[in-house]
Design an enzyme around this catalytic site. Structure first.
Site, short mmCIF file in Angstrom:
data_model
loop_
_atom_site.label_atom_id
_atom_site.label_comp_id
_atom_site.label_asym_id
_atom_site.label_seq_id
_atom_site.Cartn_x
_atom_site.Cartn_y
_atom_site.Cartn_z
N ASN A 1 0.86 -1.18 0.00
CA ASN A 1 0.00 0.00 0.00
C ASN A 1 0.90 1.24 0.00
OD1 ASN A 1 0.73 0.63 2.72
ND2 ASN A 1 -0.86 -0.74 3.49
N LEU A 2 0.30 2.40 -0.09
CA LEU A 2 1.10 3.61 -0.27
C LEU A 2 2.04 3.86 0.90
CD1 LEU A 2 1.75 6.06 -2.02
CD2 LEU A 2 -0.14 7.28 -0.90
N ASP B 1 -5.86 -8.15 1.21
CA ASP B 1 -5.97 -9.59 0.94
C ASP B 1 -6.83 -9.84 -0.30
OD1 ASP B 1 -4.53 -10.00 3.26
OD2 ASP B 1 -6.29 -10.44 4.49
#
EC number: 2.7.1.167
Length: 474
Positions: free
Chosen positions: A194-195, A263
């Protein structure tokens, strides 16, 4: 990009990683404790769901793909709950159970769908998830994609051994990374940080240009096949060597809970790639799936029918004019929601009030109405020269605009028998004054237990009469 549903049933995936149990105590809060200024929750329901790598495997299985899972647990009640849940979902789970160490459990206390508290039961595992007596080569046999689901809990200690073994067999490796050392994922086909995880490695990114530049450097340094940065409400960015960056906007209509969204992304990617989809299409499907799952409460999986419906909505095929493949997907999704499928057919050359009344009556026989119409050549053979008056595209467009009609499809044959064999509607409807056994396709529908109904025609409503009247007035 045109989206379509992959053949997930032919896409075996192996997940290796940190297994955990997500446990929920659901209840209500109506008072403050007299012992301390905290709410009192009266627990009404206890719910267990697979979490971490187990949730990834569960998501893969929910899409219809064969899923195997390797992980480490304690030898306790939580491990039993995980095993039972995964077995029920069709996941083949291989757990190394460690005595005197708890299975990782994330306990969430919920009141009226709001999370009040999370309690973690965990100790980092010092044991390799693959210390199962099984060889890596054996585990990879028949697998089309390997997923490393890394939560930094100690179950994954042999990243490079797994990556190199998979690469030697030509198996793509997808990794959901954690920690401040991404070098352990060197050589992976795709990583999906993620970022915040990405920026922890490369530094802050002021804009998309900087993100792309730093991402390209990271891919080069780590010999990555691709990099997908998930960016919350800003969507996703896919980077590949020698390709322009692909930015996908977020698809969530309403964000309810982001638990497990990562997920869902990697599981959808893995299943789609295993099914033979190209990476951009797989990423688009993962983006769509993430938009669905964040609208659910807690750790949740997305099912194949849910993804089909989202694809149909994206492609404008939830209603309207469809090809056969789209129609079969739409019908499968409707049946998954226990909807009754009604089928009728005709030329519908000049739509009139009688047609509209008939179609409304046909729709009333079930939940979804398919109208199959003869194409232009077929109409000409049936009705003679000068027909149809309106082309097949125009006839389908008009029918699709009626509220009673869900889906419209054309056929080239003289009868819709081939379509009936493919679609297998619950009810076949025809307008006229003849017996049921005279309805074309009645034998096909009755053979698999479907119903056939004949509806009366509206008097003084005839396309042929309208055409003749127009011709006489010329």
């Amino acid at each position: 990009m045109k989206l379509s549903m992959p053949r997930f049933d032919q896409a075996p995936v192996l997940v290796v990683g940190d297994v955990m149990l997500d446990r929920y105590w659901h209840g209500g809060t109506s008072r403050i404790s007299p012992e301390a200024p905290v709410p009192v929750v009266k627990v009404e329901q206890i719910e267990d769901r697979p979490g971490g790598a187990a949730n990834v495997a569960l998501n893969i299985a929910a899409l219809g793909a064969p899923a195997s899972l390797v992980g480490v647990t304690g030898d306790d009640e939580a491990a039993d709950s995980l095993s039972n849940s995964l077995k029920g979902a069709g996941v083949r789970a291989l757990f190394q159970r460690i005595a005197h160490q708890p299975t990782i459990v994330k306990l969430r206390v919920m009141s009226r769908h709001q999370q009040l508290l999370r309690i973690d039961f965990e100790e980092p595992f010092a044991t390799d998830a693959l210390a199962l007596g099984a060889q890596v080569d054996d585990l990879l046999e028949g697998i089309k994609v390997l997923v490393l689901s890394d939560y930094g809990k100690g179950a994954l200690k042999n990243h490079q051994a797994l990556i190199q073994a998979a690469r030697a067999k030509g198996i793509p490796v997808l990794a959901d990374p954690k920690g401040k050392d991404f070098s352990i994922y060197r050589g992976a086909s795709l990583i999906t940080p993620n970022l915040s995880e990405f920026e922890a490695i490369v530094g802050g990114c002021a804009d998309e240009h900087e993100l792309v530049t730093k991402g390209a450097t990271l891919m080069h340094d780590l010999d990555l096949g691709a990099l997908l940065v998930t960016r919350g409400e800003h969507g996703m960015t896919l980077l590949r060597p020698d390709h322009p960056a692909l930015h996908l906007p977020a698809r969530a209509r309403e964000v309810f809970d982001v638990t497990g969204a990562g997920d869902t992304v990697i599981s959808t990617l893995a299943a789609a790639i295993a099914a033979g989809e190209e990476l951009p299409h797989a990423v688009a499907l993962a983006n769509l799936a993430a938009g669905i799952v964040v609208g659910k409460l807690g750790t949740a999986a997305i099912s194949a029918p849910e993804l089909r419906r989202a694809i149909q909505r994206e492609e404008g095929s939830e209603r309207g004019v469809l090809g056969l493949e789209q129609l079969l997907l739409a019908v499968a999704d409707a049946r998954a929601h226990n909807e009754k499928i009604v089928f009728t057919n005709g030329c519908f050359d000049i739509l009139h009030a009688g047609h509209v009344t008939y179609l409304e009556q046909a729709r009333a026989q079930g939940d979804r109405l398919i109208v199959a119409i003869n194409d232009d050549a077929s109409v000409s053979r049936l009705k003679g020269p000068g027909r149809p008056i309106n082309s097949v595209d125009r006839r389908m467009a008009v029918l699709a605009g009626l509220g009673a009609v869900d889906w419209v499809i054309s056929f080239a044959e003289g009868t819709p028998e081939n379509l009936l064999r493919e679609v297998k509607p619950d009810v076949l409807v025809k307008g006229g004054d003849y017996g049921i056994d005279q309805v074309v396709g009645a034998d096909i529908v009755k053979a698999y237990g479907g119903a056939v109904k004949v509806l009366g025609l509206v008097e003084n409503s005839s396309t042929t009469a309208i055409v003749e009247k127009i011709r006489k007035s010329e």
